[in-house]
Design a protein around this motif. Sequence first.
Motif, PDB file in Angstrom:
ATOM      1  N   TYR A 516       0.822  -1.214   0.000  1.00  0.00           N
ATOM      2  CA  TYR A 516       0.000   0.000   0.000  1.00  0.00           C
ATOM      3  C   TYR A 516       0.854   1.262   0.000  1.00  0.00           C
ATOM      4  N   GLY A 517       2.081   1.163   0.504  1.00  0.00           N
ATOM      5  CA  GLY A 517       2.993   2.290   0.378  1.00  0.00           C
ATOM      6  C   GLY A 517       3.369   2.539  -1.068  1.00  0.00           C
ATOM      7  N   PHE A 518       3.590   1.456  -1.827  1.00  0.00           N
ATOM      8  CA  PHE A 518       3.906   1.641  -3.248  1.00  0.00           C
ATOM      9  C   PHE A 518       2.670   2.121  -4.013  1.00  0.00           C
ATOM     10  N   SER A 519       1.491   1.690  -3.587  1.00  0.00           N
ATOM     11  CA  SER A 519       0.255   2.167  -4.219  1.00  0.00           C
ATOM     12  C   SER A 519       0.050   3.660  -4.003  1.00  0.00           C
ATOM     13  N   ALA A 520       0.576   4.178  -2.889  1.00  0.00           N
ATOM     14  CA  ALA A 520       0.380   5.592  -2.559  1.00  0.00           C
ATOM     15  C   ALA A 520       0.992   6.532  -3.584  1.00  0.00           C
ATOM     16  N   TRP A 521       1.973   6.058  -4.362  1.00  0.00           N
ATOM     17  CA  TRP A 521       2.535   6.894  -5.424  1.00  0.00           C
ATOM     18  C   TRP A 521       1.455   7.331  -6.415  1.00  0.00           C
ATOM     19  N   GLY A 561      -5.598   0.394   9.005  1.00  0.00           N
ATOM     20  CA  GLY A 561      -6.224   1.698   8.820  1.00  0.00           C
ATOM     21  C   GLY A 561      -5.239   2.832   8.688  1.00  0.00           C
ATOM     22  N   LYS A 562      -3.951   2.526   8.697  1.00  0.00           N
ATOM     23  CA  LYS A 562      -2.909   3.548   8.650  1.00  0.00           C
ATOM     24  C   LYS A 562      -2.823   4.174   7.267  1.00  0.00           C
ATOM     25  N   GLN A 563      -2.720   5.508   7.225  1.00  0.00           N
ATOM     26  CA  GLN A 563      -2.512   6.205   5.961  1.00  0.00           C
ATOM     27  C   GLN A 563      -1.055   6.038   5.555  1.00  0.00           C
ATOM     28  N   MET A 564      -0.852   5.524   4.334  1.00  0.00           N
ATOM     29  CA  MET A 564       0.487   5.140   3.913  1.00  0.00           C
ATOM     30  C   MET A 564       1.174   6.256   3.127  1.00  0.00           C
ATOM     31  N   ALA A 565       2.419   6.507   3.491  1.00  0.00           N
ATOM     32  CA  ALA A 565       3.250   7.429   2.714  1.00  0.00           C
ATOM     33  C   ALA A 565       3.808   6.691   1.502  1.00  0.00           C
ATOM     34  N   PRO A 566       4.074   7.380   0.400  1.00  0.00           N
ATOM     35  CA  PRO A 566       4.702   6.714  -0.755  1.00  0.00           C
ATOM     36  C   PRO A 566       5.995   6.035  -0.325  1.00  0.00           C
ATOM     37  N   LEU A 569      10.588   0.641  -2.969  1.00  0.00           N
ATOM     38  CA  LEU A 569      10.881  -0.767  -2.744  1.00  0.00           C
ATOM     39  C   LEU A 569      12.389  -0.926  -2.750  1.00  0.00           C
ATOM     40  N   GLY A 570      12.960  -1.210  -1.591  1.00  0.00           N
ATOM     41  CA  GLY A 570      14.408  -1.304  -1.487  1.00  0.00           C
ATOM     42  C   GLY A 570      14.911  -2.682  -1.814  1.00  0.00           C
ATOM     43  N   GLY A 571      16.221  -2.823  -1.799  1.00  0.00           N
ATOM     44  CA  GLY A 571      16.845  -4.119  -2.009  1.00  0.00           C
ATOM     45  C   GLY A 571      16.797  -4.911  -0.722  1.00  0.00           C
ATOM     46  N   HIS A 572      17.904  -5.538  -0.366  1.00  0.00           N
ATOM     47  CA  HIS A 572      17.926  -6.350   0.839  1.00  0.00           C
ATOM     48  C   HIS A 572      17.787  -5.498   2.092  1.00  0.00           C
ATOM     49  N   ALA A 573      18.037  -4.189   1.959  1.00  0.00           N
ATOM     50  CA  ALA A 573      17.896  -3.305   3.117  1.00  0.00           C
ATOM     51  C   ALA A 573      16.432  -3.045   3.447  1.00  0.00           C
TER      52      ALA A 573
END
Length: 841
Positions: A516-521, A561-566, A569-573
């Motif tokens: 959902y963070g990636f969806s926020a973009w 229910g948390k509003q997600m910031a953009p 998607l990181g690598g192994h980190a």
Amino acid sequence: MPSTTQQFLRTWVLTIAASWITQATLTAAPPQGAEERQAVIAEPLRVEVTPAAVTLNGVRDARQLVVTGHYADNAVRDLTRVVDAKVEPEGIVELHEGLYLRPKTNGTATLLLRANQKELQVPVTVTGMEKPAPVSFRRDVIAALNVGGCNMGACHGTPSGKNGFKLSLRGFDPAADFIQLTREQFGRRTDKHNPEASLLLLKGVGRVPHEGGQRFGPSSVPAEMLTAWLREGLKDDAPNLPAVKKVEVTPAGRILKTPARWQQLAVNVTYADGLTRDVTRLSVFSSSDPSIADVTPTGLVEFKRAGEVAILCRYLEEMVAVRLTYLEQRPDFRWTHPPEVNFVDTHVFAKLQQMSLLPSELCTDSEFVRRAYLDCLGRMPTASEAQAFLADKDPQKRDKLIDRLVDMPEFADFWALKWADVLRSSRKTIQTKGSYGMQAWLRGHFLKNTPFDQVVQELLTATGDTFSHPAANYFRIAKDPTSLAETTAQLFLGVRMQCAKCHNHPFERWTQDDYYGFSAWFARVKTKPAPVVGTRPGGNPPASEVVYVARSGEVAQPRSGKQMAPRYLGGHAGATDATIAPGEDRRAVLATWLTSPDNPFFAKSVVNRVWFHLMGKGIVDPVDDFRDSNPSCNDALLEALAKDFTANKFNFKRLVTTIMKSRTYQLSAQPNDFNKDDDKYFSRAITKLLTAEQLLDAICDFTAVPEKFPGLPTGTRAIQLPDGEINHPFLKAFGQPARELACECERESDGNLAQALQLINGPTVNDKVRHPNNRLGQLLAAKRSDEDILTELYFAALARAPFEEEKRIALQHVAQRNDKRKAWEDVMWALINTREFLFRH
């Protein structure tokens, strides 16, 4: 309601299947006899054990040891299951099969290990046995259910559960699982007053009938944890229970050689409070390729044949993939040092040498010219193009041909088709004008060789009228933020995030928050009907839409229910939240990050997709499924291609020519004794059926009868069609995609009866073969000799002259028939139906 008989049969089938699956995972069995064990141990230079000393604290503690032998040829062997072992004095610690230690009473002891003449002593200390060691519901019980597979998608982890019993998928929601286990079904599943009568335990160990069969043994660690939890009164953990900080697997990776085809794994977890414990037998293990290697529930890997696998080790929601390689020495194998044209060959040949695979010889010039035209342009060479290439004596003619091909207009047509497929450009979603516009936009960029990062940036930031700004159709095909996130991740990062929409990804590190963070973009991307000049007749849908960025719009994580910031998607980190300036278009920030040279996914995803189209299979396969549990077959090759693509400013044509100029691309499809079973490492060319559009165009070119598509000018090629909604029966039979999925998998390549009927007696083939003014008609009208006609047909179909035996048979057939036209039609039909014509090879 199903009958009693039906219920019995269903239970019986499921039980047999579960039993078979359980037995299949228990096949790894190292040598038991003394001589066989000694043969595996041989003469190591040194032997080491991990850990070198063991401390067990409390009745629930355990430790899996791993013994490794080091040899003169720099090889390593896992000796865990073949060394002699004993504990002195007895009674302090229990030594289970596979060097798995459990405490018995406080004290110290020594584990004595012997590998031929090498001896090791491992000090063991046991403490805390007098202290209570309560079982943790969230650390131990959920892990036990994971090991048993009780909460997997095919069992009680399905959204509707099984037979009224529902668990969260793979323990994703332990709070809900606790309620389900302790408050449902009137306490029958978990009975704290009579723990041994709890159905959860009885069904798990197979003491009462269970559709899923026995899930773990009565004396196993999962059964121990469930029993202890039941006896302790079904307690939940404190709210401040320290979370998992990291999971480590020993060994982290390894290359094994004959005869060492086994590897024991040990899994250790560290919690946020610093506590470290062994959770090997509370972890779930799976192999990326069970045909190469299997893994038991206790973490023992056995290779069945030479190859590479990733073993996914999962404790709760944490996953670690261990790469293991097994090499079989072949006494007759000799590396022939084939010449390397560029870095592609360097990395491919290094892997082949490691795997004892000899590459095939170079393909012939006729095979190359046909392959190059089909892969680069989507069409066969004309008879004159093939003849000119074969007659050319220039030793650099292959490289020069490739350079010419990428600058031909058909290159843009063909690669626009490939990307329009996965971008799902179709009149069903963006109307006819939209699909034509999208095709023209893609074609224009491939024609100009626009740096591919700029193409993607333009696509992801497009706004305006979808007819005048074709790239904006991307936001018309997928309109909601989650669909846009899934499509963008799959196409340009090679990441399939769909599983993380409802729960954390079961085979990757992506969580619901990541999804959902990636969806926020894309939360503020909106569409509206395009303005109309004048009056539009009532009832008609809007002709086009306008894509714009709203001032507000957010995405909430549905579970919390948390509003997600953009989120990047990181690598192994791991993933990280982005900082967006007020008023800034989120998509512009995303596009900059996504196409950055520092992005660990973008360049690899693109080069892997291009490699797939040119070579027939991805370095990572499927091409859009990059994950630790689906490793590439050649990490160094993928890394080098991505680095070169980035260093050359994402030059698409250069990427294509680099691959095509390599010796690897130009290898023959004919196998040798060493690579006949290889379908993974590109030791020979992969034969594949021509795509629907390629095959229809090939038949049109061979017969010299163009196809007439409705609403399009005569001479339009199938690879130039804007979408698949022409609904041509030949194209549909041969797998033209409907463009409903952002996946290469939508294009069917398997043979079927409809294809055979089209080729044998279909109107497309028959009408073109019988057409009076086709290639054959023109040759007959020109009164060419039979031998000239046959040579022309062969060059037009196969880019080569007929072999002597083929010539004899064909000319004899023509000579024996009274109707020469019919006889030659037979020859044309036969050529079309040869594998050499139908396949790229």
